[in-house]
Design a protein around this motif. Structure first.
Motif, short mmCIF file in Angstrom:
data_model
loop_
_atom_site.label_atom_id
_atom_site.label_comp_id
_atom_site.label_asym_id
_atom_site.label_seq_id
_atom_site.Cartn_x
_atom_site.Cartn_y
_atom_site.Cartn_z
N ALA A 287 40.00 44.48 39.72
CA ALA A 287 40.83 45.26 39.96
C ALA A 287 41.10 45.04 41.95
N ALA A 288 39.64 45.12 42.60
CA ALA A 288 40.09 44.66 44.33
C ALA A 288 40.79 43.42 44.10
N LEU A 289 40.48 42.40 43.26
CA LEU A 289 41.97 41.21 43.38
C LEU A 289 43.52 41.47 43.77
N LEU A 290 43.88 42.43 42.29
CA LEU A 290 44.85 43.45 41.78
C LEU A 290 46.17 43.81 43.50
N MET A 291 44.57 44.90 43.58
CA MET A 291 44.75 45.66 45.29
C MET A 291 45.36 44.34 46.01
#
Length: 464
Positions: A57-61
């Protein structure tokens, strides 16, 4: 007829999106889904899966930084540079949540300390607390969602999240990112509903933990209605006081206080509100503070140079205008501002020595208004700073370490900043109000711990 809400831009009041609200009847399958997920331990997400989801999720954000920034500006009205900082902070918050999963651990409990406790091995472990109901505020629509959703995911809890009705889009976007990152169906359910349905949700017996960020009246009311056994954490507002001693460093202090006062148009629960200035430097302080404040650019939050954007609704502009006019009629001196710019914007405003009975002295302003008071004796200033029922974060500016330590000791606050503004926060530090300002301690790691409970295991064996 199905109810809905219209999400509008706080700056120009243009409609962004219309979204349906759930009804009381819609709530039951939502609660049932969360409860059944938690009740069956075979559904529980192991730590490594939670880490994978949050890291993804952090990567996608990060990949969608600009898109999310624009979304948070559109619904919340915070200026571009501050919204971008919020998104970057939110990404860091998700990473912090993932990292803290490895710290969810128990400890050995010593046995054989008495004859009766011999031949035993005892230790504790941490388990998810259960279904989390989260109700959030408008002022940091993405970052607050991180503090209530990512923490629940990290703890291993199904979470039902109700965003502020003015700013639901950021949390809906985060929910989609978590789904794309691999969070299984049902572990996060975002609900849009009116207050009646929200109360029905948080007071249901199947809710194990209630986390609330918002007004004190609503938070304390809902706490009084919780089912037996439901734990909670409430984060309300304050009226943050600052003590400025005569030896304060103006070059460092003034920019910090201006930022802490007018960031997000003062719509921050720890925004600088009451500044107590030693009489020996009052005139020079007021002059420097007003000059720096006058340089702030107020206007369209989409413009990269804007410092102060709109209030969340025109109703809030009306309220601020009324409070300022009341303070002036009750004896305050207007140093700067004091007037609305438009239906949605209000001038950064500085009031000098308003009455202690004025609303601007007694209640959280939650707008671009700062009050300055003069004092002779520091203990008297501290007494005035502590006089309200709300106690959250406070600050003192001085170069004297003894004065700093004495002031820290005497100020009634959960955190005291020395030579920094009251709105300073890092997401790994403890954060929360005391007394009327809230209950429980926030911050990513602290919230995750509150969303767990301890289980004790005791082995008895003659071979131990």
């Amino acid at each position: 007829m199905e109810k809905s809400i219209k999400v509008v831009s706080p700056y120009d009041l243009k409609e962004i999106k219309e979204l349906p609200l759930i009804s009381s009847e819609d709530l039951e399958p939502i609660l049932k889904t969360a409860h059944e997920l938690f009740s069956d331990r075979s559904n529980w997400l192991p730590p490594y899966r939670r880490i994978e989801v949050l890291e993804k999720a952090a990567l996608l954000m990060s990949e969608r930084l600009e898109m999310i920034t624009q979304l948070t500006i559109s619904e919340g009205g915070k200026p571009y540079k501050d919204c971008k900082a919020e998104v970057l902070r939110a990404i860091k918050g998700v990473k912090l949540a993932a990292a803290h999963i490895s710290q969810l651990k128990g400890e050995q409990v010593p046995m054989a300390l008495t004859q009766a406790t011999r031949n035993r091995l005892s230790f504790t472990t941490k388990e998810p607390i259960g279904v989390v109901a989260a109700v959030s505020a408008f002022n940091h629509p993405l970052n607050l969602a991180i503090h209530q959703i990512a923490t629940a995911v990290a703890a291993g809890c199904p979470v039902i999240f109700k965003p502020a009705m003015t700013t639901p889009l950021s949390s809906l976007a985060f929910a989609e990112i978590l789904k794309e990152a691999g969070l299984p169906e049902g572990w996060l359910q975002v609900v849009l509903c009116d207050r009646e349905v929200a109360e029905q949700m948080v007071t249901d017996a199947r809710i194990n933990f209630f986390t609330f960020i918002g007004s004190a009246n609503v938070g304390w009311y809902l706490k009084s209605k919780l089912s037996p056994g439901t734990r909670c954490a409430l984060e309300h507002g304050g009226a943050a006081p600052v003590i400025v001693e005569s030896d304060a460093d103006f070059e460092e202090m003034i920019p910090d206080l201006v930022k802490g006062s007018f960031y997000h148009a003062g719509q921050v629960c720890v925004s600088v509100q009451r500044i107590y200035v030693h009489e020996g430097i009052l005139e020079s302080f007021v002059e420097a503070f007003a000059a720096a404040t006058a340089q702030l650019k107020v206007g369209n939050p989409l413009e990269h140079t804007t410092d102060v954007g709109p209030l969340i609704t025109p109703k809030e502009v009306d309220r601020i205008e009324t409070w300022v006019n009341e303070a002036l009629s009750e004896g305050a001196e207007l140093i700067l501002g004091g007037e609305r710019i438009s239906q949605t914007l209000f001038q950064p405003t500085i009031l000098l020595n308003p009455s202690e009975r004025s609303k601007v002295s007694q209640q959280e302003i939650f707008g671009p208004v700062v009050c300055i008071y003069t004092y002779k004796n520091r203990d008297e200033a501290i007494q005035r700073a502590n006089a309200l029922e709300v106690h959250f974060q406070a600050a003192v500016f001085t170069k004297n370490v003894d004065v700093a330590l004495d002031t820290v000791k005497k100020l009634n606050a959960t955190a005291v900043m020395v030579n920094d503004h009251t709105a300073f926060r890092a997401d790994w530090m403890p954060f929360g109000g005391r007394d009327a300002s809230g209950i429980g301690m926030g911050g990513i790691s602290h919230t995750i711990e509150e969303m767990t409970r301890t289980k004790l295991t005791v082995f008895k064996s003659k071979y131990i």
